[in-house]
Design an enzyme around this catalytic site. Structure first.
Site, PDB file in Angstrom:
ATOM      1  N   LYS A 489       0.842  -1.204   0.000  1.00  0.00           N
ATOM      2  CA  LYS A 489       0.000   0.000   0.000  1.00  0.00           C
ATOM      3  C   LYS A 489       0.875   1.251   0.000  1.00  0.00           C
ATOM      4  O   LYS A 489       2.055   1.187   0.339  1.00  0.00           O
ATOM      5  CB  LYS A 489      -0.895  -0.022   1.239  1.00  0.00           C
ATOM      6  CG  LYS A 489      -0.107  -0.051   2.535  1.00  0.00           C
ATOM      7  CD  LYS A 489      -0.982  -0.405   3.729  1.00  0.00           C
ATOM      8  CE  LYS A 489      -0.160  -0.422   4.995  1.00  0.00           C
ATOM      9  NZ  LYS A 489      -0.852  -1.035   6.111  1.00  0.00           N
ATOM     10  N   TYR A 712      13.943  31.973   5.327  1.00  0.00           N
ATOM     11  CA  TYR A 712      12.712  32.673   5.748  1.00  0.00           C
ATOM     12  C   TYR A 712      12.732  33.017   7.231  1.00  0.00           C
ATOM     13  O   TYR A 712      13.217  32.237   8.059  1.00  0.00           O
ATOM     14  CB  TYR A 712      11.496  31.776   5.503  1.00  0.00           C
ATOM     15  CG  TYR A 712      11.114  31.639   4.053  1.00  0.00           C
ATOM     16  CD1 TYR A 712      10.673  32.730   3.321  1.00  0.00           C
ATOM     17  CD2 TYR A 712      11.184  30.391   3.425  1.00  0.00           C
ATOM     18  CE1 TYR A 712      10.296  32.591   1.992  1.00  0.00           C
ATOM     19  CE2 TYR A 712      10.811  30.242   2.101  1.00  0.00           C
ATOM     20  CZ  TYR A 712      10.372  31.343   1.384  1.00  0.00           C
ATOM     21  OH  TYR A 712      10.006  31.202   0.077  1.00  0.00           O
TER      22      TYR A 712
HETATM   23  C1  LIG Z   1      -0.151  -1.832   6.870  1.00  0.00           C
HETATM   24  C2  LIG Z   1      -0.739  -3.053   7.394  1.00  0.00           C
HETATM   25  C3  LIG Z   1       0.064  -4.164   7.738  1.00  0.00           C
HETATM   26  C4  LIG Z   1       1.556  -4.147   7.703  1.00  0.00           C
HETATM   27  O1  LIG Z   1       2.069  -3.657   8.912  1.00  0.00           O
HETATM   28  P1  LIG Z   1       3.645  -3.540   9.125  1.00  0.00           P
HETATM   29  O2  LIG Z   1       3.807  -3.141  10.526  1.00  0.00           O
HETATM   30  O3  LIG Z   1       4.122  -2.519   8.185  1.00  0.00           O
HETATM   31  O4  LIG Z   1       4.195  -4.881   8.828  1.00  0.00           O
HETATM   32  C5  LIG Z   1      -0.572  -5.329   8.110  1.00  0.00           C
HETATM   33  N1  LIG Z   1      -1.910  -5.406   8.167  1.00  0.00           N
HETATM   34  C6  LIG Z   1      -2.718  -4.360   7.877  1.00  0.00           C
HETATM   35  C7  LIG Z   1      -4.180  -4.520   7.955  1.00  0.00           C
HETATM   36  C8  LIG Z   1      -2.158  -3.153   7.491  1.00  0.00           C
HETATM   37  O5  LIG Z   1      -2.950  -2.129   7.188  1.00  0.00           O
END
Ligand SMILES: *Cc1c(COP(=O)(O)O)cnc(C)c1O
Length: 817
Positions: A489, A712
């Site tokens: 993602k 700035y």
């Molecule tokens: C992002 C996510 C993960 C992965 O978590 P990590 O700590 O990055 O391994 C697992 N399960 C769900 C539902 C997530 O949204």
């Protein structure tokens, strides 16, 4: 490729086999251990080697890729493929090593054997560059120096070769004898002995003695006394010795080293005279590797003048393939390693992994492969291109041009690189993946420059090998049969999208997960075929979800019912999210009766998995709660299991869940941040490799007086005045404003320098007082030394945010070895 072909019968005779089930005649040319990278299936013998995973699991893949000859050790697989040759042995690795040893004994050639803690591969590649004019050289590909890599390399020795150069690497005691027996070096080179891999040994002395075993039967041993301390000269291996040293009297005694213009001038004493050479590199490791090559040339009898002349022409060894964006939506794979068949095969495999566009083009120069006629060589290349499904070949050079008739695909040829460049405007590259592979002298960087998008000065470099290594790290912690869902993602946590997904697909993870349907659609369009879970499937995207065969996460009754009423077919795979404590999305225990009723009333959806998410798997203080979540999840999942008449996958663990809660693996784990090199549940990320390096450059350098301010709001100020460097990264690139005013720092030439003043949108300023820097110098924002964890700490956030903040306007460049 072995020149004297081995029949399958001959191989069966050579091995101490328990049984040989012969189905067909076969001539074996290649030994294969990876079912995915098959070049010549008819002539391949597959070894079901067991490492972290049982190699027999890959037999089906190897078979599907056309291989019909197998060496296995598990008799249960012997009957599975009736039309295949099956050699059943006790130990598959031993069988591989036995064949290599036999092949080595057939040939009476000079063989350089190289070992040491660092520099093996560079020294091997440089000696290849230095000696290629005088010998037909066979050498280890890449850094094939292990118990497996060495036999694969030595198997390739054939009758035409006049020199072998092989490297051997060991990580623990008692590994070298086997490698020494396979390589049987006639000349030995010890590069150096450092701290690397010390863990497999009880002491430095033990490590040294183990390494020296490689050289036990050599006629000549080349070494530096500083690396053989504790071993008396008379006890060194080899009938004759050639020593080099920075410190003491030696056959080649280094007197001084002087840097000039990015190169190093080295003076030494040799046979009573002072001699010199120019090593065309500036870093210390390259100078030492250069000196080892110098010593080798002299030991082999080259004159100091000849040696100097050759050393000066050494070129950098880069084994990395670079993947970047090109003009007109092309993807460019740039490979400047070397143009020989084995590296071409490796690059073509990468082209296949990164199947980003349906059309694949190869721009290839003449290939230098000693010991083969042009006809044999280009016939082999032609069949390789066919196998790897290359659509178009653009050949550059007189030899490949003369072999035009051998190629059975769309082709264009040019006499030289200039010819290509002149025709470039009329060539129209678009929407294709282009592999650019040329021998040094063809200067293909000129071609890359034309077809690659101008790389902005701020880039995120992503090391795909490190990512694959991290995947392997977590896999090694899983119980047999546990599946892996890789979380890609948010552009794979900022690291990219289909480039990463392609790699994960190649490495056979079971599922990918994205947040939104759009991300899933982009992956499908890029050729990702594996199951993809969409975690936030808004109803407006249902149509696209079904059209692109994405699998939605359903997290409450409302969305479950609306998906059921939408979906046109039966048994559409869906995933149920259970809320066990995150209180974000998910069914809760009181929803169960209604959920079970809805599921039992429909045949339109099929529950592919039921899952939940841990809220604090990385921290000991939450362990009790984690246990509670696991228990609650099991209760709910079992209740669902009781009303469904089929099996589904259960999963709850994320990255730190895998590293800290082995009891939570269930049927599958979901790995996110760990793949990208971070795991708050591991002390100092031990075992993980850095995947992403963010780099930028200096745009301008200025002198500041004590009464002047920077940036700035006049926030920046150097009390004693000094030098500032303006660099091309700002908060719009993802470098948070919170890093301003000295909170954050960057690395220039290995030195940490703080920010000065506020961070601007596209730029920020660094205090570089006292450093020798100039416009264009590289600046590291984060890497394996200045880690994302450290940046996160500086501004009070977590590594996830640092990574995902790197904005899309920062170009991603991918490296693969
Ligand atoms: C992002 C996510 C993960 C992965 O978590 P990590 O700590 O990055 O391994 C697992 N399960 C769900 C539902 C997530 O949204």
């Amino acid at each position: 490729m072995s020149i004297s072909p081995y029949t399958i019968n001959h191989i069966a005779d050579l091995l101490n086999i328990a049984s040989f089930k012969k189905a067909q005649d076969a001539v074996i040319r290649k030994l294969v251990i990876d079912s995915r990278t098959v070049i010549d299936p008819d002539g391949s013998l597959f070894f079901a080697l067991s490492g972290k995973r049982d190699g027999h699991e890959y037999l089906a893949d190897a078979y599907a890729n056309g291989i019909r000859s197998f060496v296995i050790s598990d008799a249960r697989y012997a009957e599975r493929y009736p039309d295949a040759n099956i050699l059943l042995v006790k130990d598959v690795l031993f069988a591989l090593q036995t064949l290599a040893k036999y092949n080595r004994k057939l040939y009476d050639l000079e063989v350089l054997g190289i070992t040491g803690s660092n520099g093996k591969t560079i020294v091997k590649e440089w000696l290849y560059q230095l000696l290629a004019a005088d010998f037909n050289i066979i050498r280890s590909p890449k850094s094939f120096n292990s118990q497996i890599g060495v036999p694969l390399s030595v198997w390739e020795i054939g009758a035409d070769h006049t020199l072998g150069i092989f490297e051997a690497g060991i990580s623990k005691n008692n590994e070298m004898d086997v490698l020494a027996d396979i390589i049987q070096p006639t000349i030995g080179i010890l590069t150096n002995v450092g701290e690397a891999h010390a863990e497999g040994f009880s002491s430095q002395t033990e490590k040294l003695h183990e390494k020296l075993k490689l050289f036990k039967n050599t006629a000549l041993f080349i070494y530096a006394p500083e690396y053989t301390e504790g071993v008396h000269k008379n006890d060194l291996p080899g009938q004759q010795h050639f020593s080099w040293s920075f410190k003491e009297k030696a056959d080649l005694q280094i007197l001084f080293i002087e840097p000039i213009d990015g190169r190093n001038y080295v003076r030494a004493k040799f046979k009573g005279h002072e001699i010199e050479c120019l090593i065309p590199f500036s870093d210390k490791a390259s100078v030492e590797n250069g000196i080892i090559c110098w010593a080798t040339l002299l030991a082999l009898g080259y004159t100091p003048e000849e040696a100097d002349e050759r050393l000066e022409k050494l070129t950098r060894v880069s084994m990395r393939l670079e993947l970047k964006n090109g003009i007109n939506n092309c993807s460019i794979i740039d490979d400047s390693y070397s143009a020989d068949i084995s590296s071409l095969a490796i690059a073509l495999d990468f082209l296949n992994i990164q199947n980003q566009h349906p059309k694949r083009t190869l721009i290839l120069s003449d290939i230098s492969e000693t010991g083969k006629s042009n006809e044999v060589l280009y016939t082999e290349i032609a069949s390789l291109l066919k196998q790897k499904e290359v659509d178009r070949l653009i050949g550059v050079g007189p030899h490949i041009m003369a072999s035009a008739a051998l190629f059975d695909l769309e082709t264009t040829f040019f006499e030289n690189t200039q010819g290509f460049i002149e025709s470039f405007p009329a060539m129209h590259f678009s929407n294709e993946t282009i592999l650019v592979k040329g021998a040094r002298k063809f200067e293909f960087e000129r071609i890359s420059k034309l077809i690659a998008q101008k790389v902005h000065d701020t880039v995120l470099e992503v090391d795909l090998n490190a990512l694959a290594g991290n995947l392997q790290f977590y896999r090694s912690k899983l119980a047999p049969g546990v599946k892996v869902m890789a979380m890609v993602k948010a552009f794979s946590y900022g690291s990219g999208s289909f480039e990463i997904a392609n790699l994960l697909q190649y490495h056979k993870v079971d599922y990918l997960a994205v947040a939104y349907a759009d991300e899933g659609i982009a992956l499908r369009k890029a050729g990702i075929k594996m199951p993809i879970l969409v975690m936030s499937p808004e109803p407006s995207a249902f149509d696209a979800i079904v059209r692109f065969k994405l699998e939605p996460e359903l997290y409450n009754l409302e969305i479950l019912k609306s998906f059921i009423s939408f979906v046109p077919e039966f048994d559409y795979p869906v995933h149920l999210k259970i809320d066990t404590g995150m209180h974000r999305l998910g069914f809760e225990e009181p929803d169960l009766p209604a959920l079970l009723k809805a599921l039992s009333e429909t045949k339109k959806v099929k529950v592919a998995s039921v899952f939940s998410h841990l809220v604090g798997s990385e921290e000991g203080m939450h362990d009790e709660f984690t246990k509670y979540q696991i228990t609650l999840f099991n209760t709910v999942a079992n209740a669902i299991g009781n009303v469904l008449d089929y099996k589904f996958i259960k999963h709850i663990s994320n990255t730190s869940g895998v590293s800290r809660h082995p009891d939570a693996q269930l049927d599958m784990v979901r790995i996110g941040i760990g793949l990208y090199g971070f795991d708050a549940g591991l002390k100092n990320n031990k075992g993980l490799q850095t995947v992403a390096v963010l780099k930028t450059t200096i745009t301008q350098v200025k002198q500041i007086k004590p009464n002047e301010t920077v940036g700035y709001g006049r926030k920046g100020w150097l009390p004693d005045g000094g030098t500032i460097a303006t660099v091309k990264i700002g908060y719009a690139d993802g470098y948070s404003r919170a890093f301003g005013n000295g909170v954050g720092n960057m690395l220039i030439k290995g030195k940490l320098v703080p920010t000065v003043g506020v961070i601007c949108m596209d730029m920020c300023m660094l205090d570089v007082t006292g450093l020798d820097v100039k416009t264009g110098d590289e600046v590291i924002v984060f890497n394996d030394q200045l880690t994302i964890s450290r940046l996160a700490e500086q501004i009070g956030t977590i590594p996830y945010e640092i990574l995902t903040n790197v904005s899309q306007r920062v170009k991603r460049v991918y490296f693969y070895e």
